[in-house]
Design an enzyme around this catalytic site. Sequence first.
Site, PDB file in Angstrom:
ATOM      1  CD  GLU A 189      79.366  18.875  38.337  1.00 35.40           C
ATOM      2  OE1 GLU A 189      79.326  17.849  37.631  1.00 35.40           O
ATOM      3  OE2 GLU A 189      78.899  19.968  37.965  1.00 35.40           O
TER       4      GLU A 189
ATOM      5  CB  CYS B  66      68.771  22.047  16.873  1.00 41.00           C
ATOM      6  SG  CYS B  66      70.024  21.202  15.937  1.00 41.00           S
TER       7      CYS B  66
ATOM      8  CE  LYS C 137      80.245  22.255  35.553  1.00 41.69           C
ATOM      9  NZ  LYS C 137      79.204  21.359  35.806  1.00 41.69           N
TER      10      LYS C 137
ATOM     11  CG  HIS D 199      95.811   1.172  42.464  1.00 40.56           C
ATOM     12  ND1 HIS D 199      96.584   0.095  42.787  1.00 40.56           N
ATOM     13  CD2 HIS D 199      95.095   1.467  43.571  1.00 40.56           C
ATOM     14  CE1 HIS D 199      96.343  -0.266  44.036  1.00 40.56           C
ATOM     15  NE2 HIS D 199      95.436   0.562  44.532  1.00 40.56           N
TER      16      HIS D 199
ATOM     17  CG  ASN E 135      65.206  21.470  17.466  1.00 37.05           C
ATOM     18  OD1 ASN E 135      65.772  22.112  16.589  1.00 37.05           O
ATOM     19  ND2 ASN E 135      64.786  21.998  18.600  1.00 37.05           N
ATOM     20  N   GLY E 136      66.313  17.228  16.344  1.00 35.94           N
ATOM     21  CA  GLY E 136      66.211  15.771  16.490  1.00 35.94           C
ATOM     22  C   GLY E 136      67.028  15.077  15.419  1.00 35.94           C
TER      23      GLY E 136
ATOM     24  NE  ARG F  30      67.449  24.190  22.447  1.00 36.84           N
ATOM     25  CZ  ARG F  30      66.446  23.419  22.852  1.00 36.84           C
ATOM     26  NH1 ARG F  30      65.661  23.821  23.817  1.00 36.84           N
ATOM     27  NH2 ARG F  30      66.229  22.258  22.289  1.00 36.84           N
TER      28      ARG F  30
ATOM     29  CE  LYS G 153      71.983  24.379  31.115  1.00 31.98           C
ATOM     30  NZ  LYS G 153      72.992  24.012  32.145  1.00 31.98           N
TER      31      LYS G 153
ATOM     32  CD1 TRP H 245      75.841  22.282  19.422  1.00 34.75           C
ATOM     33  CD2 TRP H 245      75.378  20.128  19.002  1.00 34.75           C
ATOM     34  NE1 TRP H 245      76.765  21.511  20.085  1.00 34.75           N
ATOM     35  CE2 TRP H 245      76.508  20.178  19.849  1.00 34.75           C
ATOM     36  CE3 TRP H 245      74.904  18.880  18.620  1.00 34.75           C
ATOM     37  CZ2 TRP H 245      77.161  19.050  20.311  1.00 34.75           C
ATOM     38  CZ3 TRP H 245      75.566  17.745  19.076  1.00 34.75           C
ATOM     39  CH2 TRP H 245      76.678  17.842  19.912  1.00 34.75           C
TER      40      TRP H 245
ATOM     41  CD  GLU I 129      80.648  21.072  31.638  1.00 36.81           C
ATOM     42  OE1 GLU I 129      79.591  20.732  31.099  1.00 36.81           O
ATOM     43  OE2 GLU I 129      80.687  21.527  32.800  1.00 36.81           O
TER      44      GLU I 129
HETATM   45  C1  G6P Z   1      74.729  18.483  28.794  1.00 39.35           C
HETATM   46  C2  G6P Z   1      75.022  19.734  29.601  1.00 39.35           C
HETATM   47  C3  G6P Z   1      75.457  19.343  31.019  1.00 39.35           C
HETATM   48  C4  G6P Z   1      74.402  18.466  31.659  1.00 39.35           C
HETATM   49  C5  G6P Z   1      74.060  17.242  30.795  1.00 39.35           C
HETATM   50  C6  G6P Z   1      72.812  16.542  31.294  1.00 39.35           C
HETATM   51  O1  G6P Z   1      75.910  17.796  28.573  1.00 39.35           O
HETATM   52  O2  G6P Z   1      76.021  20.504  28.988  1.00 39.35           O
HETATM   53  O3  G6P Z   1      75.627  20.512  31.792  1.00 39.35           O
HETATM   54  O4  G6P Z   1      74.852  18.032  32.911  1.00 39.35           O
HETATM   55  O5  G6P Z   1      73.781  17.650  29.451  1.00 39.35           O
HETATM   56  O6  G6P Z   1      71.740  17.426  31.156  1.00 39.35           O
HETATM   57  P1  G6P Z   1      70.402  17.330  31.980  1.00 39.35           P
HETATM   58  O7  G6P Z   1      69.569  18.475  31.467  1.00 39.35           O
HETATM   59  O8  G6P Z   1      69.797  16.001  31.666  1.00 39.35           O
HETATM   60  O9  G6P Z   1      70.749  17.453  33.414  1.00 39.35           O
END
Ligand code: G6P
Length: 604
Positions: free
Chosen positions: A478, A2, A482, A501, A98-99, A27, A599, A74, A485
């Site tokens: 990672e 949010c 990607k 395994h 927010n929260g 976000r 985000k 969100w 996502e």
């Molecule tokens: C969310 C984002 C990711 C990020 C993670 C941690 O899931 O979509 O891209 O890696 O949060 O966020 P931070 O701001 O703590 O690195």
Amino acid sequence: MCGIFGISSTKPISNQLIKGLSKLEYRGYDSAGISGHGINSKLITIKATGPIKNLKNKLSKLKGITTAVSHTRWATHGQPTLKNTHPHLSEYIGIVHNGIIENYIDLRSYLKRKGYVFKSDTDSEVICHLMNYYFNKTADMQSSIVSTANSLEGSYAIAAINTHTPHTLYTSCKGSPIILGKGLDANYISSDITPIIDHTKHFISMDDGEFAEINSASIKIFNKNKKVIKKPTKVSKIDKNQASLMGHRHFMHKEIYEQKTIIKDMTSRYVGTNKILPNIFGHNTDKLLENIEHIHFVGCGTSYHASLVAKDWIEQFSKITCTAEVASEYKYKKINVLPKTLFVSISQSGETADTISSLKKALKLRYTNTLAICNVAESTLTRLSSMNFLMNAGPEISVASTKAFTSQLFTLLLLTVILSRKYGKTEKKMVQDIRQIDKKIDELYKMEDEIKKISSKFKNKEHTLFLGKGTSYPIALEAALKLKEISYIHASAYHSGELKHGPLALVDKKMPVVCFLPDNHLARLVLSNLAEVEARQGQTFIFTNKKIARNKKQVEVIKMPDCPDLIVPILYIIPAQLLSYHVALKKNTDVDKPRNLAKSVTVE
Ligand code: G6P
């Protein structure tokens, strides 16, 4: 997640609100709304589910308004429907939140008994009814805000508007950030700096338990006893162009291409000819770090993956033992803290709820010190941590993190060099390796056309495997993240040695297996793991600088530049970022705003 944006101005603001909400889109959100003072200060509210353009279609209703709060939601409590979209309204009050309000069920029952009717399924709606309830008792908005804050459990950033106080907005926060922007003929409330920097660079950060009253001419901040408090105005270093596409089709692409410059800048700021410059983690920190014997790393998502690389680096080059935990687990674990242990939190945003609560927990344990590695100055994490390192990578807008990851790795590499000093590692050699990174990145960008071609082989796949060994394993994690996502293709990452395994059972002609294979002491072992895939006719995509025969149809070798082993993780992730970007383009997904993701994950 949010986002909040509020303006009190002398001029009409409807277009500015829409622009501000668009700046908060990164976000992650699924609906948006605005509430402003109309004629006779009555509240005019518009809401829409889906993209901001749906809200824009209703904007004519807000013609002429000069004071309003707005929100991107969100969904957490209740589906992304119109009735759950903020602002929520009570008799005189409109709020955005927010929260998460943890005691909302009790408050809801209480307010229902007082005659309030709930229209949404959200936890947030209790806030406007509570404020209205207290306002009815005192006819004083400040008292109402304080009483409401005293009744709420959980985290919140709230912006409120009241029909009895024209041209005025209110805001309060606890555990979720609020920033106030100071303009010339307007003042602003926001959950982050991005919508504000279009208007002003001058801002004030609110702290937990404070509340503020703003209009176009003034910002007044109060503590919970309603005493006015003076807070410093800061000047943001963010350039507003950093938050625009600058000719790229997506922020993710722009951010992948920013990595070279960021690393170059960091190199010139922190790396001397033969040594890392003194005390880059803050005053007298070299001495402090010299005595560290254990490190506990904590982060989420991409930031957690960075901590896994750091663990490997540090344990390889020093006698320091490290643990790396995802923040959502660390919080609930029994943690044994040995003497001389450093707590390191890693976060791009500095607002990830799990990482913040882990740091709060760590502050109560017997750590020697806490260090936050973060990209956002004045974030909650940096305000709480005693040592801070700001990466200054500029705003990262794409939900899929790219430049934050490589900046985190670069920072952690500097930390590794400092921590390895007393173990006799040659700082000079490590520094020489580090100084090569930005030039090598240029060579990686030249691979984009080749990667684009390869991406078509992933487009119709539903499952993929990513393999790595040593520091390449977190890179496999990672890279898989990607792809998941932004292209919605299932991707699992494994230590290459773990293949037999279990995951080998999945391998057949159709299964793409991506492997990161730098030419180092582990390469021989990884190659034999790959042979197991090839024997089952799996399609392999090998990122390597090792000479490998290209004679098999199902083996695709993607030639990587030669580089010292130390810098492999920073370099090998970049073509993987480009690969997922191009797969996502081919699948026509919303690259910068993947479905269901946010985000900044500000709820636990
Ligand atoms: C969310 C984002 C990711 C990020 C993670 C941690 O899931 O979509 O891209 O890696 O949060 O966020 P931070 O701001 O703590 O690195």
